[in-house]
Scaffold this active site. Structure first.
Site, mmCIF file in Angstrom:
data_model
loop_
_atom_site.group_PDB
_atom_site.id
_atom_site.type_symbol
_atom_site.label_atom_id
_atom_site.label_comp_id
_atom_site.label_asym_id
_atom_site.label_seq_id
_atom_site.Cartn_x
_atom_site.Cartn_y
_atom_site.Cartn_z
ATOM 1 N N GLY A 51 6.758 46.721 -23.358
ATOM 2 C CA GLY A 51 5.486 46.014 -23.552
ATOM 3 C C GLY A 51 4.352 46.974 -23.839
ATOM 4 O O GLY A 51 3.305 46.912 -23.198
ATOM 5 N N ALA A 52 4.536 47.851 -24.824
ATOM 6 C CA ALA A 52 3.569 48.945 -25.021
ATOM 7 C C ALA A 52 2.850 48.871 -26.367
ATOM 8 O O ALA A 52 2.342 49.867 -26.849
ATOM 9 C CB ALA A 52 4.273 50.290 -24.863
ATOM 10 N N TYR A 105 3.598 34.086 -10.692
ATOM 11 C CA TYR A 105 3.145 35.484 -10.788
ATOM 12 C C TYR A 105 3.334 36.203 -9.451
ATOM 13 O O TYR A 105 3.921 37.278 -9.390
ATOM 14 C CB TYR A 105 1.672 35.497 -11.211
ATOM 15 C CG TYR A 105 1.174 36.854 -11.643
ATOM 16 C CD1 TYR A 105 1.553 37.400 -12.868
ATOM 17 C CD2 TYR A 105 0.298 37.591 -10.847
ATOM 18 C CE1 TYR A 105 1.080 38.639 -13.281
ATOM 19 C CE2 TYR A 105 -0.179 38.829 -11.253
ATOM 20 C CZ TYR A 105 0.218 39.349 -12.473
ATOM 21 O OH TYR A 105 -0.253 40.586 -12.879
ATOM 22 N N LYS A 119 6.059 39.274 -9.005
ATOM 23 C CA LYS A 119 5.493 40.610 -8.768
ATOM 24 C C LYS A 119 5.906 41.144 -7.391
ATOM 25 O O LYS A 119 6.104 42.344 -7.219
ATOM 26 C CB LYS A 119 3.969 40.577 -8.922
ATOM 27 C CG LYS A 119 3.502 40.337 -10.356
ATOM 28 C CD LYS A 119 3.960 41.462 -11.298
ATOM 29 C CE LYS A 119 3.359 41.362 -12.679
ATOM 30 N NZ LYS A 119 3.796 42.429 -13.585
ATOM 31 N N SER A 151 1.510 44.218 -9.303
ATOM 32 C CA SER A 151 0.122 43.738 -9.262
ATOM 33 C C SER A 151 -0.295 43.702 -7.799
ATOM 34 O O SER A 151 0.562 43.596 -6.903
ATOM 35 C CB SER A 151 0.052 42.324 -9.843
ATOM 36 O OG SER A 151 -1.152 41.683 -9.468
ATOM 37 N N ASP A 160 12.328 41.043 -28.139
ATOM 38 C CA ASP A 160 11.946 40.237 -26.976
ATOM 39 C C ASP A 160 12.865 40.678 -25.843
ATOM 40 O O ASP A 160 14.074 40.404 -25.884
ATOM 41 C CB ASP A 160 12.123 38.749 -27.309
ATOM 42 C CG ASP A 160 11.712 37.856 -26.153
ATOM 43 O OD1 ASP A 160 11.681 38.337 -24.998
ATOM 44 O OD2 ASP A 160 11.431 36.673 -26.402
ATOM 45 N N VAL A 161 12.308 41.351 -24.844
ATOM 46 C CA VAL A 161 13.171 41.906 -23.784
ATOM 47 C C VAL A 161 13.827 40.847 -22.918
ATOM 48 O O VAL A 161 14.675 41.169 -22.093
ATOM 49 C CB VAL A 161 12.440 42.884 -22.820
ATOM 50 C CG1 VAL A 161 12.363 44.268 -23.362
ATOM 51 C CG2 VAL A 161 11.122 42.349 -22.345
HETATM 52 N N1 LIG Z 1 -4.453 43.480 -17.075
HETATM 53 C C1 LIG Z 1 -4.544 43.356 -15.750
HETATM 54 O O1 LIG Z 1 -5.639 43.179 -15.197
HETATM 55 C C2 LIG Z 1 -3.303 43.474 -14.901
HETATM 56 C C3 LIG Z 1 -3.456 43.450 -13.509
HETATM 57 C C4 LIG Z 1 -2.321 43.577 -12.701
HETATM 58 C C5 LIG Z 1 -1.076 43.730 -13.273
HETATM 59 N N2 LIG Z 1 -0.949 43.744 -14.626
HETATM 60 C C6 LIG Z 1 0.408 43.913 -15.191
HETATM 61 O O2 LIG Z 1 0.402 44.996 -16.086
HETATM 62 C C7 LIG Z 1 1.341 44.744 -17.133
HETATM 63 C C8 LIG Z 1 0.644 44.861 -18.482
HETATM 64 O O3 LIG Z 1 -0.432 43.952 -18.497
HETATM 65 P P1 LIG Z 1 -1.447 43.857 -19.740
HETATM 66 O O4 LIG Z 1 -2.647 43.139 -19.248
HETATM 67 O O5 LIG Z 1 -1.563 45.179 -20.392
HETATM 68 O O6 LIG Z 1 -0.601 42.857 -20.696
HETATM 69 P P2 LIG Z 1 -0.836 42.424 -22.201
HETATM 70 O O7 LIG Z 1 -2.141 42.901 -22.724
HETATM 71 O O8 LIG Z 1 -0.545 40.959 -22.258
HETATM 72 O O9 LIG Z 1 0.332 43.212 -22.986
HETATM 73 C C9 LIG Z 1 1.658 42.851 -22.782
HETATM 74 C C10 LIG Z 1 2.550 43.702 -23.664
HETATM 75 O O10 LIG Z 1 3.901 43.274 -23.502
HETATM 76 C C11 LIG Z 1 4.433 42.798 -24.747
HETATM 77 N N3 LIG Z 1 5.330 41.686 -24.453
HETATM 78 C C12 LIG Z 1 5.008 40.485 -23.912
HETATM 79 N N4 LIG Z 1 6.110 39.724 -23.787
HETATM 80 C C13 LIG Z 1 7.146 40.450 -24.266
HETATM 81 C C14 LIG Z 1 8.542 40.218 -24.410
HETATM 82 N N5 LIG Z 1 9.082 39.046 -24.049
HETATM 83 N N6 LIG Z 1 9.319 41.190 -24.916
HETATM 84 C C15 LIG Z 1 8.783 42.386 -25.282
HETATM 85 N N7 LIG Z 1 7.479 42.665 -25.172
HETATM 86 C C16 LIG Z 1 6.668 41.704 -24.674
HETATM 87 C C17 LIG Z 1 3.203 42.433 -25.571
HETATM 88 O O11 LIG Z 1 3.424 42.447 -26.971
HETATM 89 P P3 LIG Z 1 3.968 41.114 -27.748
HETATM 90 O O12 LIG Z 1 3.132 39.983 -27.282
HETATM 91 O O13 LIG Z 1 3.814 41.450 -29.184
HETATM 92 O O14 LIG Z 1 5.402 40.993 -27.355
HETATM 93 C C18 LIG Z 1 2.259 43.558 -25.146
HETATM 94 O O15 LIG Z 1 2.603 44.761 -25.806
HETATM 95 C C19 LIG Z 1 1.936 43.357 -16.858
HETATM 96 O O16 LIG Z 1 3.139 43.481 -16.144
HETATM 97 C C20 LIG Z 1 0.859 42.709 -15.988
HETATM 98 O O17 LIG Z 1 1.369 41.697 -15.157
HETATM 99 C C21 LIG Z 1 -2.031 43.609 -15.462
#
Ligand SMILES: NC(=O)c1ccc[n+]([C@@H]2O[C@H](COP(=O)([O-])OP(=O)(O)OC[C@H]3O[C@@H](n4cnc5c(N)ncnc54)[C@H](OP(=O)(O)O)[C@@H]3O)[C@@H](O)[C@H]2O)c1
Length: 257
Positions: free
Chosen positions: A14-15, A157, A161, A143, A64-65
């Protein structure tokens, strides 16, 4: 501080954007070769170019993982390309809000697959490769709502988590001393285009109040701050840390454990 990551290989799921991309960039700056995945090929390629600009070799696999066989393909293609796997950062994850009574089996299956089983499957496939190198490390992005109550509508969620923290603790015991396994628990992290950024742009006053009431340091977290923590945890400098879950939340969480 030399983190000793030069020449190592890291997988980050997810990068293509957000926290995962910042983690991949930071690991690249430390000298790692990087394998990344996401579903949207164009975004993934853009991210790969950014990471290459840091001097890393990058393998970018659109996938899609949650689909059968894809976690194993990610690992195999990384091993084929780089000849070793040192680090796995299980970052991919998402949220689906809903009242517990309304959530279907499909909702549960989808989120368990994305937030939990994808990491189980990548880890299981990567472990044999990681056992062949010294100082291998797994880090899951959980999280603060894996450590404490997130509130109504967050049963999917919260549960997934928590499960990630739980399994990392058991894995740390089973895989010691060869592979360290930790997790990171971010609070509310704002980056351009991310969910918190969108909310701030839509409702600035409400979000300012949210920050004042919920985040001790008085601002959202930055994705770079999560990336720095993960990079450290994955390095030799964290050689005594395994089975830990580290908050990166500016004092947002209230859990005592
Ligand atoms: N942002 C926050 O405040 C926050 C807080 C606590 C924890 N987290 C955790 O941190 C992690 C990253 O969060 P984020 O906010 O950076 O998320 P994000 O902006 O939604 O990015 C998610 C990434 O994962 C990819 N992805 C989503 N579904 C996928 C799938 N089925 N297969 C492969 N790739 C997939 C997306 O690209 P595509 O959509 O193109 O696949 C994107 O690159 C998550 O686990 C989230 O729960 C985030």
């Amino acid at each position: 501080m030399d983190l000793g990551l030069d020449g190592r290989t890291a997988i980050v799921t997810g990068a293509s954007r957000g926290i995962g991309k910042y983690i991949a960039l930071e690991l690249a700056r430390e000298g790692c070769h990087i394998a990344i995945c996401a579903r949207t090929e164009a975004d993934l390629e853009d991210a790969a170019e950014e990471i290459r600009a840091e001097g890393a070799e990058v393998l970018a696999l659109p996938m899609d993982v949650t689909e059968a066989g894809e976690p194993e393909r990610l690992v195999q293609e990384t091993a084929d390309r780089f000849g070793r796997i040192d680090i796995y950062v299980g970052n991919v994850g998402g949220n689906r809000r809903g009242d517990f009574e309304e959530l279907s089996d499909e909702d549960w299956d989808d989120l368990i697959n994305l937030n939990f089983m994808s990491h189980v499957r990548v880890s299981r496939a990567a472990i044999p490769h990681m056992k062949e190198v010294d100082g291998a490390s797994i880090c899951y992005i959980s999280s603060i709502f894996g450590r404490e109550l997130g509130g109504g509508g967050l049963s999917l969620y919260n549960t997934t988590k928590s499960a990630l923290i739980s399994v990392s603790k058991v894995m740390a015991q089973e895989l010691a001393p060869e592979i360290r396994v930790n997790s990171v628990a971010p609070g509310s992290i704002r980056f351009p285009g991310g969910s918190w950024d969108q909310r701030v742009n839509e409702k600035p006053d409400e979000m300012a109040q949210f920050v004042e009431e919920n985040i001790a340091i008085g601002r959202f977290g930055r994705a770079e701050e999560v990336a720095d923590t993960v990079t450290y945890l994955c390095s030799e400098r964290a050689s005594l840390i395994t089975g830990a879950c580290l908050n990166v939340d500016g004092g947002q969480s209230h859990s005592l454990i």
